[in-house]
Design an enzyme around this catalytic site. Structure first.
Site, PDB file in Angstrom:
ATOM      1  N   THR A 183      -8.941   6.154  -2.656  1.00  0.00           N
ATOM      2  CA  THR A 183     -10.279   5.626  -2.933  1.00  0.00           C
ATOM      3  C   THR A 183     -11.314   6.729  -2.741  1.00  0.00           C
ATOM      4  O   THR A 183     -12.411   6.637  -3.293  1.00  0.00           O
ATOM      5  CB  THR A 183     -10.624   4.438  -2.012  1.00  0.00           C
ATOM      6  N   LYS A 233     -14.906   7.501  -4.766  1.00  0.00           N
ATOM      7  CA  LYS A 233     -16.214   7.760  -4.146  1.00  0.00           C
ATOM      8  C   LYS A 233     -16.801   9.059  -4.683  1.00  0.00           C
ATOM      9  O   LYS A 233     -17.999   9.141  -4.989  1.00  0.00           O
ATOM     10  CB  LYS A 233     -16.071   7.883  -2.626  1.00  0.00           C
ATOM     11  N   LYS A 236      -9.644  13.466   3.747  1.00  0.00           N
ATOM     12  CA  LYS A 236      -8.707  12.344   3.801  1.00  0.00           C
ATOM     13  C   LYS A 236      -7.833  12.547   5.029  1.00  0.00           C
ATOM     14  O   LYS A 236      -7.821  13.629   5.606  1.00  0.00           O
ATOM     15  CB  LYS A 236      -7.841  12.272   2.537  1.00  0.00           C
ATOM     16  N   ARG A 237      -7.086  11.556   5.429  1.00  0.00           N
ATOM     17  CA  ARG A 237      -6.163  11.731   6.546  1.00  0.00           C
ATOM     18  C   ARG A 237      -5.237  12.904   6.276  1.00  0.00           C
ATOM     19  O   ARG A 237      -4.882  13.166   5.139  1.00  0.00           O
ATOM     20  CB  ARG A 237      -5.317  10.475   6.733  1.00  0.00           C
ATOM     21  N   LYS A 290      -0.294  14.280   1.022  1.00  0.00           N
ATOM     22  CA  LYS A 290      -1.620  14.530   0.443  1.00  0.00           C
ATOM     23  C   LYS A 290      -1.824  16.024   0.151  1.00  0.00           C
ATOM     24  O   LYS A 290      -2.755  16.423  -0.527  1.00  0.00           O
ATOM     25  CB  LYS A 290      -2.707  14.009   1.378  1.00  0.00           C
ATOM     26  N   HIS A 333       0.788  -1.230   0.000  1.00  0.00           N
ATOM     27  CA  HIS A 333       0.000   0.000   0.000  1.00  0.00           C
ATOM     28  C   HIS A 333       0.817   1.275   0.000  1.00  0.00           C
ATOM     29  O   HIS A 333       0.255   2.361   0.060  1.00  0.00           O
ATOM     30  CB  HIS A 333      -0.931   0.043   1.215  1.00  0.00           C
TER      31      HIS A 333
HETATM   32  C1  LIG Z   1     -12.445   6.532   1.684  1.00  0.00           C
HETATM   33  C2  LIG Z   1     -11.991   6.973   2.997  1.00  0.00           C
HETATM   34  C3  LIG Z   1     -10.649   7.298   3.190  1.00  0.00           C
HETATM   35  C4  LIG Z   1      -9.622   7.257   2.074  1.00  0.00           C
HETATM   36  O1  LIG Z   1      -9.584   8.518   1.450  1.00  0.00           O
HETATM   37  P1  LIG Z   1      -8.407   8.913   0.436  1.00  0.00           P
HETATM   38  O2  LIG Z   1      -8.865  10.196  -0.145  1.00  0.00           O
HETATM   39  O3  LIG Z   1      -8.339   7.836  -0.585  1.00  0.00           O
HETATM   40  O4  LIG Z   1      -7.172   9.041   1.232  1.00  0.00           O
HETATM   41  C5  LIG Z   1     -10.250   7.711   4.442  1.00  0.00           C
HETATM   42  N1  LIG Z   1     -11.127   7.818   5.454  1.00  0.00           N
HETATM   43  C6  LIG Z   1     -12.437   7.540   5.298  1.00  0.00           C
HETATM   44  C7  LIG Z   1     -13.357   7.696   6.445  1.00  0.00           C
HETATM   45  C8  LIG Z   1     -12.911   7.102   4.070  1.00  0.00           C
HETATM   46  O5  LIG Z   1     -14.205   6.805   3.919  1.00  0.00           O
END
Ligand SMILES: *Cc1c(COP(=O)(O)O)cnc(C)c1O
Length: 795
Positions: free
Chosen positions: A643, A647, A535-536, A541, A353
Site C-alpha cells: 500500500t 500512497k 516499509k518493514r 522486500k 495477506h
Molecule cells: C503504508 C505503511 C506500510 C506499508 O508499506 P508497504 O510499502 O506497502 O509495505 C507500513 N508501515 C507504515 C507506517 C505505513 O504507513
C-alpha cells in the site's frame, strides 16, 4: 455536526483550556492546545456517535465487524478535524494565537497498534467505512505497548518499548459496564442426558475481564461516527483466586500481559502461548458482545444472526472466532451443531495477506489445547466433518489438523463464506497455487479485493500543497469521489500546471530536507532525486537489492570521478522484527554504506544515503509528499499487494518496481510510459522455486559488478572489523532465495532509465501527473465499496 465561526471556536478553546487544562489561551502549551482541541472534537463526535448508533438500531441495520489484531492508526487529530469539517477554522484560530498548527497536532502520540501494511489497511478501512456511511465497526486490542520504538545506536537497531499511553489518550472512552469475561485453559468434562445431548463443564479455567475502550471513527462530512472497540485485559479481585497476596499479584500481572504488548510478526517461541491468548481474547470478547447486541436490537432468533452480521477477519489472526462462535451458539445458547455451523460459516469472511509458507499461521495442537480445550474439540469436529468429503490423498494439503499442527488458514477457509486476496495477482496465485485444492472444491468462495488507502489522510491531509493545486484546477469533488482525479489528465500538456506541480514537490522536498537534517544531521541536496524505500525490513522486500545498486553507483563514481551523474538521495525507513537477525544485519549494512558514501568527498553532493529511524505513520506522512521515486522492488509473487506504492503514487512519485502485488495494477492504469518495471515475473519465480534451475553462484562468478560488491561485504570495506560475511555466505550457500543477484542487472538498468527520465523535467512531471490522476482507483473508498457489493451486502 455543527459548524463554527472563528470567534465561536476560539471561545470554545478558551473554555476547554480553563476547565480541562487549568490554563489560559496566553499561557497554553502545545500540549494544552492539543487536549483542548481534542475535547472540542469529542463533544461533537460523541453526540453524533450516539445518533449514528441509534439510527442503526432503529433501522435494524445489517452490520460488518472488522476484526484485526492490528490497527496502525497514527495520529487522529487531523483526520478528525478534516472529517468533522473543523480543520480550517481550527488552523486559523491557532495561527491567530501565534501557534503553528502542525506543531500542535504533532503533540499527539502515534497509536502504533500494528506492524505495517496489514495494520494500516485496517485503519484506512475504518475511515472509508465511516465515510461511506456504512454500518461497520472495528474490534482490536488496546496494547499497553504498541510496535517498538526504533533507535539506531552505532549503526544498529535498538528496540525500546512504545510507551504510547504515558499521557491520556484523548480519543478513547473506557466502557467498564460493557466488560465481558473470557475463559482460558482448564479442563472439560461432559455428561450425556436422556436426549443424547452433551453438556460440558469446565474446571480450573482462568477468567479474564475484557474491558472495552471505544474510539470514535468519524466519517467525512456525513454525520456518521462509527466505533473502534479496543479490548484491555484485566484481572478480577477475588479472594478465591490464588493463595496469598504475592500469588494474586502474580496472577494479575499474568492477566494484564494479555493486552500488554503488540507482537512483532516474527517467530518467537516463548511468546507463542501469549500470542494465541491475545487472538482468543479478541475474538471471544467481540463475539460475546455481538451476540448480546443482536439479542437486544433484533427480535429475531439467533438462527438469523448471520443475516444481520458479517465478520471480516484481517488475515488468519482472528480465525479462532470460528470455533468460538460455534462454542457460544452451542454451549451457551443451546443450538445444535448443524444450526451453529450454518450460522458461523455464513458469518465469517477471510482476507488472506500472504502466500509465504513461513508466514502462514500454524499452532501446535498441544498449545491450542492448553489455550482452551473446548475450542480445540470444536476445531477437531469441524475438521472431522470436512474431511469426510475429501479423498485420502488430499488430506495432507487440506486437513486443518495435520501432524500435530493446526493450520489456521485452512480453518479460516473452511469456516468462511468468502476468501479474498488483496491484489489481482495475489488472488490469482492463491487460486492457482497456495490454496488450489480448496479453490477446486469451491471456486465461488474465492475473490479479489485490491487494497486501497484513504486519500483523505494520504493526500488531502499529508500533502496540503498538492491538494490545493488539484482543487484549484478541478474543484474539490475529488475529495468525495477520488476517481475524479482523472480530470487532471486534461493538464498533461499544460506547461503552467506542470511547473506548479513541480513547485509543490520542491516545497515538500525542502520540508523533508529539514526533517532529515533535524533527525540525522545530514545535509541533502534538494535538487537530487528523492529515491524512497520505506516499509518493514524484510528479505522479500529486498532493501538489500537497493543497497547493492547504491554500492554499484558508488563504484562507478570512484572509478570515474568526473563522470556526470544525476544526483540522488536514497532515503530508507524500516523496522526489523527484533528477532529477525538477517533483517537487522541489512539495517546495519545500510548504515555502514551510508557512513562511507556520505563522508567521501569524491561523491560529495552526488549521492547521499539517509536512514530515518523509527519509521511510523507520522514519519510516512512527512516523507511521502516529497518522494519522487517509489521503490517497490519485492521478489515477484511475494508482496501480496503493498500500500506504500499507492500512497507514493497518489503523491506524484513514479514507481520503480517489479510486477508484483498491486504494482501490476498501477502499471495497468498508468501505462508503461509512466512506471519503471524490471525483474523476474512471478511465474518465473514460482517456476524456479518449484523446478530449480537458478544458481546464484554462477551469477556471482560471471557478473564482475556483483562479485565486487559481494566481496566487499565479506571484507572490511564498509566496517572496521565486523564484516557482513553472514549476508555474503547466505546469498551463495542458500542460493539467494529472493533472487537479488538474478534481478540485479535489470534493476541497475531500471535505475538508469529512471535517472535519464528525470533529466527531462517536463517528461518527469507528466509522469508524476499521470500517477496522481490514476491514483483514485487506489482509494480505500473503492476497496470498501467492492467489499460491500460482493461480500458484506450492507444497506
Ligand atoms: C503504508 C505503511 C506500510 C506499508 O508499506 P508497504 O510499502 O506497502 O509495505 C507500513 N508501515 C507504515 C507506517 C505505513 O504507513
Amino acid at each position: 455536526m455543527r459548524t463554527f465561526t472563528k470567534y465561536e471556536f476560539h471561545n470554545l478553546l478558551e473554555d476547554k483550556l480553563h476547565k480541562q487544562r487549568m490554563t489560559t489561551v496566553n499561557e497554553a502549551t502545545n500540549t494544552d492546545l492539543f487536549y483542548a482541541i481534542a475535547a472540542i472534537i469529542n463533544d461533537e463526535v460523541h453526540q453524533t456517535a450516539l445518533e449514528t448508533m441509534k439510527r442503526h438500531h432503529q433501522n435494524k441495520e445489517r452490520q460488518v465487524s472488522y476484526l484485526s489484531l492490528e490497527f496502525l492508526i497514527g495520529r487522529l487529530i487531523e483526520s478528525n478535524l478534516i472529517n468533522t469539517g473543523f480543520k480550517s477554522v481550527c488552523d486559523e484560530v491557532l495561527i491567530d494565537l501565534g501557534k503553528d498548527p502542525r506543531h500542535v497536532y504533532h503533540e499527539e502520540e502515534d497509536a502504533a497498534l500494528g506492524n505495517g501494511g496489514l495494520g494500516r489497511l485496517a485503519a484506512c478501512f475504518l475511515d472509508s467505512i465511516a465515510s461511506l456511511g456504512l454500518a461497520g465497526n472495528g474490534f482490536g486490542i488496546r496494547y499497553r505497548y504498541g510496535l517498538f520504538e526504533q533507535r539506531i545506536v552505532s549503526g544498529e537497531q535498538i528496540e525500546l518499548p512504545d510507551n504510547w499511553l504515558k499521557e491520556p489518550y484523548p480519543w478513547e472512552t473506557r466502557k467498564f459496564e460493557e466488560t465481558v469475561i473470557v475463559n482460558f485453559g482448564g479442563t472439560v468434562d461432559y455428561t450425556i442426558d436422556e436426549h443424547d445431548n452433551m453438556h460440558f463443564t469446565f474446571n480450573n479455567q482462568e477468567k479474564v475481564q475484557a474491558v472495552p475502550y471505544d474510539v470514535s471513527i468519524v466519517g467525512y462530512h456525513n454525520d456518521v461516527v462509527n466505533n473502534l472497540r479496543l479490548w484491555k485485559a484485566e484481572a478480577f479481585n477475588r479472594v478465591d483466586d490464588g493463595h496469598g497476596y504475592d500469588n494474586r499479584l502474580n496472577y494479575m500481572n499474568n492477566v494484564e500481559r494479555i493486552s500488554g504488548v503488540l507482537y512483532p510478526d516474527d517467530e518467537s517461541d516463548d511468546g507463542k502461548l501469549l500470542r494465541l491468548k491475545q487472538q482468543y481474547f479478541l475474538v471471544s470478547a467481540t463475539l460475546q458482545t455481538l451476540i448480546k447486541r443482536f439479542k437486544s436490537i433484533h427480535e429475531l432468533p439467533l438462527t438469523q444472526f448471520h443475516e444481520k452480521n458479517v465478520i471480516q477477519i484481517n488475515d488468519t489472526h482472528p480465525t479462532l472466532g470460528i470455533p468460538e462462535l460455534m462454542r457460544i451458539l452451542m454451549d451457551e445458547e443451546g443450538l445444535s451443531w448443524k444450526e451453529a455451523w450454518y450460522i458461523t460459516s455464513h458469518t465469517f469472511a477471510y482476507t488472506n495477506h500472504t502466500i509465504m509458507q513461513e508466514a502462514l499461521e500454524k499452532w501446535s495442537y498441544d498449545l491450542v489445547k492448553q489455550l482452551n480445550p473446548r475450542v480445540l474439540m470444536i476445531i477437531e469436529e469441524i475438521n472431522r466433518q470436512f474431511c469426510l468429503d475429501i479423498s485420502e490423498d488430499q488430506l495432507k494439503d487440506l486437513s486443518v489438523i495435520d501432524d500435530g499442527v493446526v493450520h489456521m488458514s485452512r480453518l479460516a477457509i473452511i469456516g468462511s463464506f468468502s476468501v479474498n486476496g488483496v491484489a489481482a495477482l495475489h488472488s490469482d496465485i492463491i487460486k492457482k497455487h497456495t490454496f488450489n485444492d480448496f479453490y477446486q472444491l469451491d471456486e465461488e468462495k474465492f475473490n479479489n479485493k485490491t487494497n486501497g488507502i484513504t486519500h483523505r489522510r494520504w493526500l488531502l491531509n499529508a500533502n496540503p500543497g498538492l491538494s490545493r493545486l488539484i482543487t484549484s484546477k478541478i474543484g474539490d469533488s475529488w475529495i468525495a469521489h477520488p476517481d475524479q482525479l482523472r480530470q487532471l489528465l486534461d493538464f498533461k500538456d499544460d506547461e503552467n500546471f506542470l511547473s506548479e506541480l513541480d513547485a509543490v514537490k520542491v516545497k515538500n522536498k525542502q520540508h523533508l530536507k529539514k526533517v532529515i537534517f533535524q533527525k540525522t544531521g545530514i545535509e541533502v541536496n534538494e535538487n537530487s532525486i528523492f529515491d524512497v524505500q520505506i516499509k518493514r525490513l524484510h528479505e522479500y522486500k529486498r532493501q538489500l537489492l537497493n543497497v547493492f545498486h547504491i554500492i554499484y553507483l558508488y563504484h562507478e563514481i570512484k572509478d570515474n570521478p568526473t563522470m556526470e551523474v544525476q544526483p540522488r538521495t536514497f532515503i530508507f525507513g524500516a523496522k526489523a522484527a527484533p528477532g529477525y537477525k538477517r533483517a537487522k544485519e541489512i539495517i546495519r549494512l545500510i548504515h555502514a554504506v551510508a557512513n562511507v558514501i556520505n563522508n567521501d568527498d569524491d561523491v560529495a553532493d552526488r549521492i547521499k544515503v539517509v536512514f530515518l529511524e523509527n519509521y511510523n505513520v507520522s514519519l510516512a506522512e512527512d516523507i511521502i509528499p516529497a518522494a519522487e521515486i517509489s521503490e517497490q522492488i519485492s521478489t515477484a509473487s511475494m508482496e501480496a499487494s503493498g500500500t506504500g506504492n499507492m500512497k507514493m503514487m497518489m503523491n506524484g512519485a513514479v514507481t520503480l518496481g517489479t510486477m508484483d502485488g498491486a504494482n501490476v495494477e498501477i502499471d495497468e492504469r498508468v501505462g508503461r510510459d509512466h512506471i519503471i518495471i524490471f525483474g523476474l515475473s512471478s511465474d518465473k519465480v514460482i517456476d524456479y522455486q518449484n523446478n530449480g534451475g537458478y544458481r546464484a553462484r554462477e551469477v556471482y562468478q560471471t557478473d564482475e559488478r556483483i562479485k565486487r560488491i559481494m566481496d566487499e561485504l565479506n571484507d572490511d570495506t564498509f566496517t572496521n572489523g565486523k564484516s557482513f560475511n553472514d549476508l555474503y555466505y547466505h546469498l551463495l550457500k542458500d542460493n539467494d532465495p529472493y533472487f537479488i543477484l538474478r534481478d540485479f542487472d535489470t534493476y541497475v538498468d531500471a535505475e538508469k532509465r529512471a535517472a535519464a527520465l528525470y533529466n527531462d523535467k517536463k517528461k518527469w512531471n507528466q509522469m508524476s501527473l499521470v500517477n496522481i490522476a490514476e491514483s483514485g482507483y487506489f482509494s480505500s473508498d473503492r476497496t470498501i465499496k467492492d467489499y460491500n457489493e460482493d461480500i458484506w451486502k450492507l444497506n
